[in-house]
Enzyme design. Structure first.
Site, PDB file in Angstrom:
ATOM      1  N   SER A  95       0.800  -1.232   0.000  1.00 31.27           N
ATOM      2  CA  SER A  95       0.000   0.000   0.000  1.00 31.27           C
ATOM      3  C   SER A  95       0.828   1.275   0.000  1.00 31.27           C
ATOM      4  CB  SER A  95      -0.946   0.003   1.195  1.00 31.27           C
ATOM      5  OG  SER A  95      -0.199  -0.086   2.389  1.00 31.27           O
ATOM      6  N   HIS A 116      -5.548  -4.044  -1.437  1.00 31.99           N
ATOM      7  CA  HIS A 116      -5.480  -2.977  -2.448  1.00 31.99           C
ATOM      8  C   HIS A 116      -5.618  -3.504  -3.875  1.00 31.99           C
ATOM      9  CE1 HIS A 116      -4.643   0.704  -0.166  1.00 31.99           C
ATOM     10  NE2 HIS A 116      -4.050  -0.094   0.708  1.00 31.99           N
ATOM     11  N   LYS A 166     -12.048  -0.714   0.524  1.00 30.57           N
ATOM     12  CA  LYS A 166     -11.285   0.098  -0.423  1.00 30.57           C
ATOM     13  C   LYS A 166     -12.091   0.218  -1.725  1.00 30.57           C
ATOM     14  CE  LYS A 166      -7.197  -0.429   2.204  1.00 30.57           C
ATOM     15  NZ  LYS A 166      -6.416  -1.434   2.888  1.00 30.57           N
TER      16      LYS A 166
HETATM   17  C1  LIG Z   1      -6.216  -1.685   4.284  1.00 31.15           C
HETATM   18  C2  LIG Z   1      -5.597  -2.983   4.479  1.00 31.15           C
HETATM   19  C3  LIG Z   1      -6.125  -3.880   5.410  1.00 31.15           C
HETATM   20  C4  LIG Z   1      -7.255  -3.509   6.321  1.00 31.15           C
HETATM   21  O1  LIG Z   1      -8.466  -3.555   5.649  1.00 31.15           O
HETATM   22  P1  LIG Z   1      -9.777  -2.983   6.381  1.00 31.15           P
HETATM   23  O2  LIG Z   1     -10.883  -3.616   5.654  1.00 31.15           O
HETATM   24  O3  LIG Z   1      -9.716  -1.502   6.262  1.00 31.15           O
HETATM   25  O4  LIG Z   1      -9.669  -3.423   7.799  1.00 31.15           O
HETATM   26  C5  LIG Z   1      -5.559  -5.123   5.517  1.00 31.15           C
HETATM   27  N1  LIG Z   1      -4.515  -5.488   4.751  1.00 31.15           N
HETATM   28  C6  LIG Z   1      -3.971  -4.653   3.853  1.00 31.15           C
HETATM   29  C7  LIG Z   1      -2.830  -5.110   3.013  1.00 31.15           C
HETATM   30  C8  LIG Z   1      -4.501  -3.375   3.691  1.00 31.15           C
HETATM   31  O5  LIG Z   1      -3.967  -2.547   2.808  1.00 31.15           O
END
Ligand SMILES: *Cc1c(COP(=O)(O)O)cnc(C)c1O
Length: 392
Positions: free
Chosen positions: A181, A209, A240
């Site tokens: 990310s 992502h 996301k």
């Molecule tokens: C954003 C993210 C999460 C968390 O996801 P949420 O649904 O916001 O809890 C987990 N793993 C990765 C790699 C992320 O980028």
């Protein structure tokens, strides 16, 4: 001396180092533009890749479901919280992702906390990419398994670590982010799979992502590499690109069945809410109907990156719509972010410990919600601030 004086000292330390988070408040729906602290600004910060966070079809689905099902699940999934909406969502996601089965969670974070400790424990080892997401790291720690880091995206390092350590453990799990990310680079999952096959160990990818971004029509990283049925566990998020909140684990049906029995956030934390589950169903409908939004996201990302490079900015190693603008020291990144805000652009500075020391950046999140005019305004602001601060 009070017993919490140390907190004030820590906070002062963060402020001096330019690492203190000043949290802004949004008072509009998510979209290309946001009202932030009372000001309308161009949004370069959100993970709303496809613009679904305020999409009329998702809103309508959530409203309609609330009329028939209310809001809260009022229970954990394993007691009285499994509604037909959850079951339907899991069925639709299995088809969408081309997986044997799926299970949903309250978030991507809880999906990781559920999955890793269900698969490995004290007698086992986890081989983890050095740059994996915090929720993977926490899931690994919770499991009690030995955590062995391998160098970022290095299949050679993974192979060496497996060769050197595997025999001392009962079972092993290899785990990696799909899309990283902070840099926007993609794990070489096809090559990682080959190594996992060679050593006969479990493979898990967290594609938060990549869900809705990578693969055909946003079907995720397993689809992107054509690894259906080969990756044991694919974690995704609805927070996301899906524009809602929630998490999903897709994979082998025996693993998914096991998570229904042993995934602690499934057993001890209430289910996804009704409007969330219904909105996610509408998101699957949209993605299955057309690749238009995913295509627009990638067009926008390619355009923005090419224009930033033309202006002389360094956008790092990104292969995805995540666009880091590499600036170096955290105070410069913070000042850049403040100046952008003055120009009407909301771009977040990211520094240590989220990224290594000396690798501070502004991370621009491109979305299908942006049009070319929006991106042009953003580019103008970057050019102006970049010149003012001597970056370009
Ligand atoms: C954003 C993210 C999460 C968390 O996801 P949420 O649904 O916001 O809890 C987990 N793993 C990765 C790699 C992320 O980028």
């Amino acid at each position: 001396m009070s017993k919490i004086d140390w907190i004030a000292q820590e906070i002062d330390g963060l402020k001096e180092a330019g690492l203190y988070n000043r949290i802004r408040t949004i008072s509009s729906p998510q979209g290309a533009w946001l009202v932030v602290d009372g000001r309308k600004v161009l949004n370069f910060c959100s993970n709303n890749y496809l613009g679904l966070a305020n999409h009329p079809k998702l809103l309508a689905a959530a409203e309609a479901a609330m009329k028939t099902h209310g809001i809260g699940p009022a229970a954990v999934r394993s007691i009285a919280g499994t509604m037909d909406l959850h079951v339907k969502l899991e069925e639709r996601l299995s088809v969408f992702k081309g997986a044997e089965a799926t299970i949903t969670f309250q978030s991507g974070f809880t999906a990781n906390l559920a999955t890793i400790p269900a698969l490995v424990s004290k007698e086992d080892a986890i081989f983890s990419d050095r740059l994996n997401h915090a929720s993977i790291i926490d899931g690994c720690r919770l499991s009690g398994a030995k955590i062995i880091a391998y160098e970022h995206n290095s299949v050679e390092s993974l192979d060496e670590q497996l060769k050197a350590n595997l025999s001392q453990y009962r079972r092993a799990l290899v785990v990696t982010d799909g899309v990283f990310s902070m840099d926007g680079d993609i794990a070489p999952l096809d090559k990682i799979y080959e190594v996992c096959r060679k050593y006969d160990v479990l493979l898990m990818v967290d594609d938060a992502h990549g869900e809705g971004v990578l693969g055909k029509g946003g079907r995720g990283i397993v689809d992107h590499f054509g690894l259906h049925g080969k990756v044991d566990v694919e974690v995704g998020t609805f927070s996301k690109a899906f524009g809602v909140v929630g998490g999903v684990v897709a994979g082998d049906s025996k693993i998914i069945e096991w998570l229904r029995q042993r995934g602690r956030p499934f057993l001890f934390s209430s289910a996804m809410t009704v409007p969330d589950a219904a909105a996610c169903l509408a998101a699957v409908d949209l993605l299955e109907e057309s690749t238009e939004l995913v295509d627009r996201l990638w067009d926008n990302a390619r355009y923005f990156k090419a224009e930033m490079a033309r202006l002389g900015f360094n956008t790092g190693v990104s292969e995805t719509p995540i666009t880091p603008i590499m600036l170096g020291e955290a105070p410069l990144a913070q000042q850049f972010s403040r100046e952008l805000f003055e120009e009407g652009v909301f771009g977040m500075a990211i520094g240590f410990p989220t990224v290594p020391q000396g690798k501070a950046r502004i991370r621009v999140m491109i979305s299908a919600a942006h049009d070319r005019d929006d991106l042009g305004k953003g580019l103008d602001a970057f050019a102006k601030v970049g010149k003012k601060l001597g970056v370009i």
